[in-house]
Design a protein around this motif. Structure first.
Motif, PDB file in Angstrom:
ATOM      1  N   MET A 193       0.824  -1.204   0.000  1.00  0.00           N
ATOM      2  CA  MET A 193       0.000   0.000   0.000  1.00  0.00           C
ATOM      3  C   MET A 193       0.860   1.257   0.000  1.00  0.00           C
ATOM      4  SD  MET A 193      -3.134   0.908  -0.150  1.00  0.00           S
ATOM      5  CE  MET A 193      -4.245   2.270   0.145  1.00  0.00           C
ATOM      6  N   LEU A 194       1.949   1.256   0.760  1.00  0.00           N
ATOM      7  CA  LEU A 194       2.830   2.424   0.770  1.00  0.00           C
ATOM      8  C   LEU A 194       3.550   2.560  -0.561  1.00  0.00           C
ATOM      9  CD1 LEU A 194       4.044   4.841   2.100  1.00  0.00           C
ATOM     10  CD2 LEU A 194       5.685   3.364   3.282  1.00  0.00           C
ATOM     11  N   LEU A 195       3.967   1.447  -1.140  1.00  0.00           N
ATOM     12  CA  LEU A 195       4.613   1.500  -2.448  1.00  0.00           C
ATOM     13  C   LEU A 195       3.666   2.081  -3.485  1.00  0.00           C
ATOM     14  CD1 LEU A 195       7.288   0.798  -3.816  1.00  0.00           C
ATOM     15  CD2 LEU A 195       6.396  -1.490  -4.265  1.00  0.00           C
ATOM     16  N   GLU A 196       2.417   1.666  -3.477  1.00  0.00           N
ATOM     17  CA  GLU A 196       1.418   2.216  -4.406  1.00  0.00           C
ATOM     18  C   GLU A 196       1.237   3.715  -4.189  1.00  0.00           C
ATOM     19  OE1 GLU A 196      -2.251   0.048  -4.173  1.00  0.00           O
ATOM     20  OE2 GLU A 196      -1.215  -1.884  -4.175  1.00  0.00           O
ATOM     21  N   THR A 235       6.828   8.967   9.327  1.00  0.00           N
ATOM     22  CA  THR A 235       6.252   7.694   9.752  1.00  0.00           C
ATOM     23  C   THR A 235       5.066   7.245   8.919  1.00  0.00           C
ATOM     24  OG1 THR A 235       4.884   8.854  11.396  1.00  0.00           O
ATOM     25  CG2 THR A 235       7.032   7.990  12.134  1.00  0.00           C
ATOM     26  N   TYR A 236       4.376   8.190   8.246  1.00  0.00           N
ATOM     27  CA  TYR A 236       3.229   7.786   7.439  1.00  0.00           C
ATOM     28  C   TYR A 236       3.004   8.754   6.286  1.00  0.00           C
ATOM     29  CZ  TYR A 236       0.485  11.470   9.752  1.00  0.00           C
ATOM     30  OH  TYR A 236       0.032  12.675  10.209  1.00  0.00           O
ATOM     31  N   TRP A 237       2.264   8.280   5.286  1.00  0.00           N
ATOM     32  CA  TRP A 237       1.810   9.075   4.149  1.00  0.00           C
ATOM     33  C   TRP A 237       0.294   8.899   4.047  1.00  0.00           C
ATOM     34  CZ3 TRP A 237       6.458   6.858   4.695  1.00  0.00           C
ATOM     35  CH2 TRP A 237       7.586   7.551   4.265  1.00  0.00           C
ATOM     36  N   ARG A 238      -0.354   9.715   3.239  1.00  0.00           N
ATOM     37  CA  ARG A 238      -1.799   9.617   3.076  1.00  0.00           C
ATOM     38  C   ARG A 238      -2.140   8.868   1.795  1.00  0.00           C
ATOM     39  NH1 ARG A 238      -5.004  10.874   7.586  1.00  0.00           N
ATOM     40  NH2 ARG A 238      -3.965  12.545   8.747  1.00  0.00           N
ATOM     41  N   ALA A 239      -3.021   7.875   1.909  1.00  0.00           N
ATOM     42  CA  ALA A 239      -3.432   7.090   0.747  1.00  0.00           C
ATOM     43  C   ALA A 239      -4.297   7.922  -0.179  1.00  0.00           C
ATOM     44  CB  ALA A 239      -4.189   5.847   1.189  1.00  0.00           C
ATOM     45  N   LYS A 240      -4.103   7.730  -1.473  1.00  0.00           N
ATOM     46  CA  LYS A 240      -4.959   8.384  -2.455  1.00  0.00           C
ATOM     47  C   LYS A 240      -6.384   7.830  -2.343  1.00  0.00           C
ATOM     48  CE  LYS A 240      -1.792  10.677  -5.019  1.00  0.00           C
ATOM     49  NZ  LYS A 240      -1.808  12.128  -5.276  1.00  0.00           N
ATOM     50  N   GLY A 241      -7.350   8.705  -2.465  1.00  0.00           N
ATOM     51  CA  GLY A 241      -8.742   8.278  -2.439  1.00  0.00           C
ATOM     52  C   GLY A 241      -9.339   8.287  -1.056  1.00  0.00           C
ATOM     53  N   SER A 242      -8.740   7.542  -0.131  1.00  0.00           N
ATOM     54  CA  SER A 242      -9.295   7.434   1.216  1.00  0.00           C
ATOM     55  C   SER A 242      -8.698   8.436   2.191  1.00  0.00           C
ATOM     56  CB  SER A 242      -9.052   6.027   1.767  1.00  0.00           C
ATOM     57  OG  SER A 242      -7.653   5.792   1.931  1.00  0.00           O
ATOM     58  N   ASN A 243      -7.467   8.872   1.915  1.00  0.00           N
ATOM     59  CA  ASN A 243      -6.737   9.805   2.784  1.00  0.00           C
ATOM     60  C   ASN A 243      -6.383   9.190   4.137  1.00  0.00           C
ATOM     61  OD1 ASN A 243      -5.518  12.428   2.841  1.00  0.00           O
ATOM     62  ND2 ASN A 243      -7.043  13.095   4.320  1.00  0.00           N
ATOM     63  N   LYS A 245      -4.071   7.056   6.843  1.00  0.00           N
ATOM     64  CA  LYS A 245      -2.627   7.007   7.076  1.00  0.00           C
ATOM     65  C   LYS A 245      -2.064   5.659   6.643  1.00  0.00           C
ATOM     66  CE  LYS A 245      -2.629  10.199  11.012  1.00  0.00           C
ATOM     67  NZ  LYS A 245      -2.354  10.361  12.467  1.00  0.00           N
ATOM     68  N   VAL A 246      -0.990   5.695   5.855  1.00  0.00           N
ATOM     69  CA  VAL A 246      -0.283   4.484   5.438  1.00  0.00           C
ATOM     70  C   VAL A 246       1.101   4.543   6.080  1.00  0.00           C
ATOM     71  CG1 VAL A 246       0.497   3.071   3.510  1.00  0.00           C
ATOM     72  CG2 VAL A 246      -1.502   4.544   3.242  1.00  0.00           C
ATOM     73  N   TYR A 247       1.341   3.685   7.039  1.00  0.00           N
ATOM     74  CA  TYR A 247       2.558   3.755   7.837  1.00  0.00           C
ATOM     75  C   TYR A 247       3.713   3.000   7.177  1.00  0.00           C
ATOM     76  CZ  TYR A 247      -0.154   5.732  11.658  1.00  0.00           C
ATOM     77  OH  TYR A 247      -0.949   6.561  12.418  1.00  0.00           O
TER      78      TYR A 247
END
Length: 291
Positions: A193-196, A235-243, A245-247
């Protein structure tokens, strides 16, 4: 072969092969739970692939399939009234139901999912869930720490990656898959998920985001450079679409830096020393890179 052919074949080599087996097993699990909860024998209703398989970014050799199974709201009402960990009780009930179909297969609970482990190493992680009023997000059980309900947004995440993938000449999913080959070959501690998420962030600002395979050596080089330059303290980024946290799951920057160095070397050697270039690309992509 030239750059176009090599990377076209690399992308092809990452594609999954066992769709018929996945479909068959998904259908049986879905049918069993539909009989149990919806009074229908449908093998397709109320279920959807989620995770990397659902987003179209799983690669050849994958083992996990995430399957979300929508249950009636009345089931949520029943287990929400439990005085203690109704989430665990729900997972156990779903586990018992699936075991009626796969009695000889290892079926167990795993905190938030029911795991169906097959002897060929394929593993289904079944998430019993309840659709929310927005019609796209779901509530699912988490039996950890006494039990709680959590939300997931698979529809928004699928729509986001599909939108960018179509916008950027199908390069989002292709780049994700070949970078998953890099991750697997080099044991990189980064979740799918983080790679995506990072691939989509990268392509948003990349000059060659809509180019074809002729540019994939540069795209590989530049994405690895991009990865290597992330802040190791973030420590985290925000996922596209859902926003959501992707750790991060580990430090991936140094392995990305090594991959970037290898890509520079492979590109430099490509014309004069194709055998050396091939060996260097294999350091990045392993056996997924074509002979």
């Amino acid at each position: 072969m030239g750059t176009y052919d090599n990377f076209s074949k690399l992308v092809q080599n990452t594609r999954t092969l066992n769709h018929s087996t996945v479909t068959e097993r998904c259908g049986k699990i879905t049918k069993r739970l539909n009989i149990e909860y919806w009074d229908t024998e449908s093998s397709t209703s109320h279920s959807r692939y989620v995770g990397s398989y659902g987003r179209g970014t799983a690669i050849r050799g994958f083992s996990d399939v995430d399957l979300l199974m929508q249950l009636p709201d009345s089931i949520y009402d029943r287990y929400n009234k439990y005085l203690g960990n109704g989430q665990s009780a729900l997972l156990q009930e779903v586990k018992k139901s699936i075991s009626k179909t796969y009695s000889a297969t290892d079926v167990g609970g795993d905190g938030q999912v029911v795991v169906v482990q097959f002897s060929d190493t394929m593993r289904f992680e079944v998430v019993p869930a309840f659709i929310n009023k927005d019609g796209t997000s779901y509530t699912y059980p988490d039996s950890n720490n006494g039990g709680t309900w959590r939300k997931t947004y698979p529809v928004a995440e699928v729509e986001a990656i599909n939108e960018l993938n179509n916008k950027y000449n199908k390069n989002v999913k292709k780049l994700v898959r070949i970078m998953k080959a890099w991750r697997k070959t080099n044991s990189v501690p980064i979740s799918g998920m983080l790679l995506e998420t990072l691939v989509m962030n990268f392509l948003d600002g990349y000059s060659y985001k809509d180019k074809g395979y002729t540019y994939y050596d540069w795209m590989t080089r530049d994405f690895l450079k991009y990865l290597s330059e992330r802040d190791p303290n973030q420590t985290y980024w925000r996922a596209k679409g859902s926003n959501v946290k992707v750790y991060r799951t580990g430090k991936f920057e140094n392995k990305a830096k090594r991959g970037y160095s290898n890509a520079l070397e492979a590109i430099s050697d490509d014309e004069k020393y194709p055998i050396i270039a091939y060996q260097t690309w294999r350091k990045i992509f392993g056996s997924y890179y074509p002979r």
